[in-house]
Design a protein around this motif. Structure first.
Motif: not given
Length: 156
Positions: A19-25, A27-31, A78-82, A85-93
């Motif tokens: 889950f962390y690996q998926i979230c990391s990719v 989050t990194g892509t959206f960053l 849209t990129i900013l918002i996504v 919010w996904f950073y929050v999921v990334y922090l959970f992972s």
């Protein structure tokens, strides 16, 4: 010295790592998209829009007071918002892997920084995956060798 994870938690650790690996990719892509968006907006004073009068994808200049001049869906926002919010999921992972592995707090800070420092999430993903997989393999090998050792004479 923090306690070592229990062998019974290894399946949960593997799931948390995936889950962390998926979230990391993600989050990194959206960053990286967010950084590109900020360069276009603040460096070149353009925003990207989906649909509207400019066609499917179009760049619209900002007005002199910084207001958008395009119509359609503002992909910059849209990129900013996504990403936010996904950073929050990334922090959970990150928290899940960190807590299951029982690492020190500085390691959690490094994991969390991966979502705000460009390219760091990709680097940390590789390091974390390598460290966790190595640790699990070493612990499982040690446990297997301990259980395959013959019992001492007096223990029978």
């Amino acid at each position: 010295m923090p306690l070592a994870p229990k062998l019974a938690s290894f399946p949960a650790i593997r799931g948390a790592l995936k889950f962390y690996q998926i979230c990391s990719v993600i989050t990194g892509t959206f960053l990286l998209l967010l950084v590109a968006e900020m360069v276009m907006k603040y460096g070149f004073r353009y925003e990207l829009f989906l649909g509207g009068s400019g066609g499917l994808l179009s760049f619209s200049p900002l007005s002199y007071n910084g207001q958008s001049t395009g119509d359609g869906v503002n992909l910059n926002m849209t990129i900013l918002i996504v990403h936010g919010w996904f950073y929050v999921v990334y922090l959970f992972s990150c928290f899940r892997v960190w807590s299951l592995m029982r690492w020190q707090f500085w390691r959690f800070i490094m994991l969390a920084a991966g979502g705000v420092v460009p390219f760091l999430s990709f680097i940390m993903e590789g390091i974390v995956a390598r460290d966790v997989k190595r640790y699990l393999a070493e612990r499982e090998a040690a446990a297997a060798s301990d259980s395959s050792a013959p019992a001492p004479e007096g223990a029978r």
